[in-house]
Write an enzyme that holds these catalytic residues in place. Structure first.
Site, PDB file in Angstrom:
ATOM      1  N   GLU A 163     130.226 -19.548  37.050  1.00  0.00           N
ATOM      2  CA  GLU A 163     128.981 -20.255  36.699  1.00  0.00           C
ATOM      3  C   GLU A 163     128.919 -20.703  35.231  1.00  0.00           C
ATOM      4  OE1 GLU A 163     125.810 -17.649  38.019  1.00  0.00           O
ATOM      5  OE2 GLU A 163     126.770 -17.299  39.932  1.00  0.00           O
ATOM      6  N   GLU A 270     130.825 -16.547  48.689  1.00  0.00           N
ATOM      7  CA  GLU A 270     129.626 -15.678  48.728  1.00  0.00           C
ATOM      8  C   GLU A 270     128.651 -16.146  49.811  1.00  0.00           C
ATOM      9  OE1 GLU A 270     127.935 -15.265  44.823  1.00  0.00           O
ATOM     10  OE2 GLU A 270     129.891 -15.141  43.854  1.00  0.00           O
TER      11      GLU A 270
HETATM   12  O1  G3I Z   1     120.486  -0.102  42.289  1.00  0.00           O
HETATM   13  C1  G3I Z   1     120.686  -0.034  40.875  1.00  0.00           C
HETATM   14  C2  G3I Z   1     119.737   0.957  40.242  1.00  0.00           C
HETATM   15  O2  G3I Z   1     120.005   2.255  40.776  1.00  0.00           O
HETATM   16  C3  G3I Z   1     119.957   0.946  38.757  1.00  0.00           C
HETATM   17  O3  G3I Z   1     119.042   1.792  38.141  1.00  0.00           O
HETATM   18  C4  G3I Z   1     119.794  -0.473  38.211  1.00  0.00           C
HETATM   19  C5  G3I Z   1     120.146  -0.489  36.738  1.00  0.00           C
HETATM   20  O4  G3I Z   1     120.133  -1.838  36.310  1.00  0.00           O
HETATM   21  O5  G3I Z   1     120.703  -1.367  38.864  1.00  0.00           O
HETATM   22  C6  G3I Z   1     120.476  -1.395  40.270  1.00  0.00           C
HETATM   23  O6  G3I Z   1     121.466  -2.236  40.789  1.00  0.00           O
HETATM   24  C7  G3I Z   1     121.139  -3.603  40.923  1.00  0.00           C
HETATM   25  C8  G3I Z   1     122.130  -4.099  41.969  1.00  0.00           C
HETATM   26  O7  G3I Z   1     122.039  -5.522  42.114  1.00  0.00           O
HETATM   27  C9  G3I Z   1     121.795  -3.428  43.318  1.00  0.00           C
HETATM   28  O8  G3I Z   1     122.659  -3.931  44.270  1.00  0.00           O
HETATM   29  C10 G3I Z   1     121.365  -4.321  39.584  1.00  0.00           C
HETATM   30  O9  G3I Z   1     120.341  -3.962  38.675  1.00  0.00           O
HETATM   31  C11 G3I Z   1     121.295  -5.828  39.823  1.00  0.00           C
HETATM   32  O10 G3I Z   1     121.624  -6.501  38.620  1.00  0.00           O
HETATM   33  C12 G3I Z   1     122.318  -6.198  40.884  1.00  0.00           C
HETATM   34  O11 G3I Z   1     122.174  -7.587  41.157  1.00  0.00           O
HETATM   35  C13 G3I Z   1     123.392  -8.252  41.490  1.00  0.00           C
HETATM   36  C14 G3I Z   1     123.268  -9.686  40.982  1.00  0.00           C
HETATM   37  O12 G3I Z   1     124.475 -10.402  41.300  1.00  0.00           O
HETATM   38  C15 G3I Z   1     123.060  -9.699  39.488  1.00  0.00           C
HETATM   39  O13 G3I Z   1     122.993 -11.057  39.074  1.00  0.00           O
HETATM   40  C16 G3I Z   1     123.558  -8.293  43.009  1.00  0.00           C
HETATM   41  O14 G3I Z   1     123.795  -6.987  43.521  1.00  0.00           O
HETATM   42  C17 G3I Z   1     124.742  -9.188  43.375  1.00  0.00           C
HETATM   43  O15 G3I Z   1     124.782  -9.388  44.785  1.00  0.00           O
HETATM   44  C18 G3I Z   1     124.608 -10.564  42.708  1.00  0.00           C
HETATM   45  O16 G3I Z   1     125.767 -11.291  43.006  1.00  0.00           O
HETATM   46  C19 G3I Z   1     125.877 -12.567  42.345  1.00  0.00           C
HETATM   47  C20 G3I Z   1     127.359 -12.823  42.136  1.00  0.00           C
HETATM   48  O17 G3I Z   1     127.909 -11.763  41.385  1.00  0.00           O
HETATM   49  C21 G3I Z   1     127.570 -14.172  41.479  1.00  0.00           C
HETATM   50  N1  G3I Z   1     126.960 -15.243  42.287  1.00  0.00           N
HETATM   51  C22 G3I Z   1     125.524 -15.034  42.525  1.00  0.00           C
HETATM   52  C23 G3I Z   1     125.305 -13.696  43.233  1.00  0.00           C
HETATM   53  C24 G3I Z   1     123.838 -13.496  43.566  1.00  0.00           C
HETATM   54  O18 G3I Z   1     123.076 -13.386  42.395  1.00  0.00           O
END
Ligand code: G3I
Length: 365
Positions: A163, A270
């Site tokens: 990105e 994705e």
């Molecule tokens: O669950 C934890 C929590 O226990 C913890 O305290 C907290 C600390 O920040 O994090 C939590 O995890 C979150 C995680 O998702 C749960 O699955 C993260 O905060 C959060 O940032 C994370 O978001 C991810 C997102 O990217 C961030 O931009 C998503 O899982 C993930 O599926 C998503 O994937 C992205 C690709 O990498 C790039 N393309 C877009 C796609 C969707 O945004």
């Protein structure tokens, strides 16, 4: 005198009248999938899924949670475990446990791994882009050489840069990488370092909305202007965060054609189908027969297109395994739905890991 039998009958009647039986007529029929999707597509392309491992300290291990469904996939992507904020949080600290679990599971089950993501503006580690351009370049070199080097020969394709093109045209200038370098040269370095770390790995530029004509044009312009193929670029990662109506099939075909004509491999990286975006429905709803039909029709036309282009497509990865875990549930709570997660139903397996009608549409052709 009322008898015991009458009391039992009466209480049964009361219980029957009291509880409103759920309307099962609108609950879609689901079933245990028999054919493995990866087997059905073994002559077409790899079938992948993004998996959450033990990053963020949770102990909800993908290989336990999805033991029954994982044989459907012959490629895995770390949803978060290989991102710098998880794997390299401090200059002298690497956390490989979560990523190792995915790599080791894949190695022992003879399946492939897509690496995600080495250089991105999000989920990066702040320290990595602090300091002079030369210092940041050295941070990037060390990060890529260490992480790609660790999994050399066990990751067939890396999302090297994610990105880097903005939605308003040209580069994402607010990226900490762009700011540290004072321009887009960081993109070239990322591919050069990755190529040096694992010359046999397929190196990908990954982005969302790649099928939108304006963004597609900007990405192609970047690839040509930076001469990325000369620096190691092998393919385009089309994230495919799509919905029930967008994008149109002919736009996806045009996108595949344009990047293939540049000599680039196509990775659908994705894939998920947002059941709410584009429907104007902000309150959310249960997964009912109407949604089941719409999702099935959408997956049918998308996979028909993928099969037609299987000579150009290397992998098709779902951004999750089943509906019980999808980033989409949290995608909208920033903008509306009063901050509450909105349950989405983007995959061919439901929250109980049972197959939906959409599963039949992609395996029976
Ligand atoms: O669950 C934890 C929590 O226990 C913890 O305290 C907290 C600390 O920040 O994090 C939590 O995890 C979150 C995680 O998702 C749960 O699955 C993260 O905060 C959060 O940032 C994370 O978001 C991810 C997102 O990217 C961030 O931009 C998503 O899982 C993930 O599926 C998503 O994937 C992205 C690709 O990498 C790039 N393309 C877009 C796609 C969707 O945004």
């Amino acid at each position: 005198m009322i008898s015991i039998k009458q009391i039992i009958l009466l209480s049964g009647l009361l219980i029957f009248v009291g509880c409103s039986s759920p309307d099962l007529s609108d609950k879609p029929k689901t079933f245990k999938a028999k054919k493995m999707i990866s087997q059905v597509y073994k002559e077409h392309f790899l079938i992948g899924a993004a998996v959450a491992s033990s990053e963020y300290g949770n102990r909800d291990y993908f290989d336990i949670r999805y033991a029954e469904l994982l044989p459907h996939y012959n490629s895995l992507t770390a949803e978060n475990a290989m991102k710098p904020e998880v794997i390299h949080p401090l200059k002298d600290q690497f956390n490989f446990q979560a990523a190792d679990r995915i790599i080791n599971y894949a190695s022992s089950n003879n399946i492939n791994v897509r690496g995600h993501a080495l250089v991105w503006h999000s989920q990066t580690s702040p320290w990595i882009t602090e300091g002079s351009k030369d210092a940041v370049r050295e941070n990037m070199r060390n990060h890529i050489m260490t992480v790609v080097g660790r999994y050399k020969g066990r990751v067939y394709s890396w999302d090297v840069v994610n990105e880097a093109v903005s939605d308003q045209g040209s580069y994402r200038a607010d990226s900490p990488w762009y700011k540290a370098y004072g321009g887009p040269e960081y993109i070239i370095d990322a591919f050069k370092f990755a190529k040096a770390a694992d010359p046999d790995c397929s190196l990908i530029y990954n982005d969302y909305a790649v099928v939108r004509p304006s963004k597609r044009h900007d990405i192609i312009t970047m690839i040509k202007k930076l001469d990325l193929k000369k620096h190691g670029l092998d393919g385009i990662g089309i994230q495919a965060h799509w919905n029930l109506y967008w994008p149109e099939i002919n736009e996806i075909q045009r996108t595949i054609d344009m990047f293939s004509e540049m000599g680039l491999d196509i990775h659908i990286t994705e894939l998920d189908i947002d059941c709410f975006d584009g429907m104007g429905n902000k309150e959310g709803r249960a997964f009912d027969n109407d949604l089941d039909d719409k999702l099935a029709a959408r997956y049918r036309e998308i996979f028909e297109l993928f099969r037609i282009n299987s000579d150009k497509i290397v992998s098709v990865t779902f951004w999750g395994v089943a509906d019980d875990h999808t980033w989409l549930d949290y995608h909208y709570n920033k903008t509306w739905n009063a901050g509450k997660p909105l349950k989405n139903y983007p995959f061919v397996f439901d929250t109980d890991h049972k197959a939906k009608k959409a599963y039949n549409e992609i395996v029976d052709f």
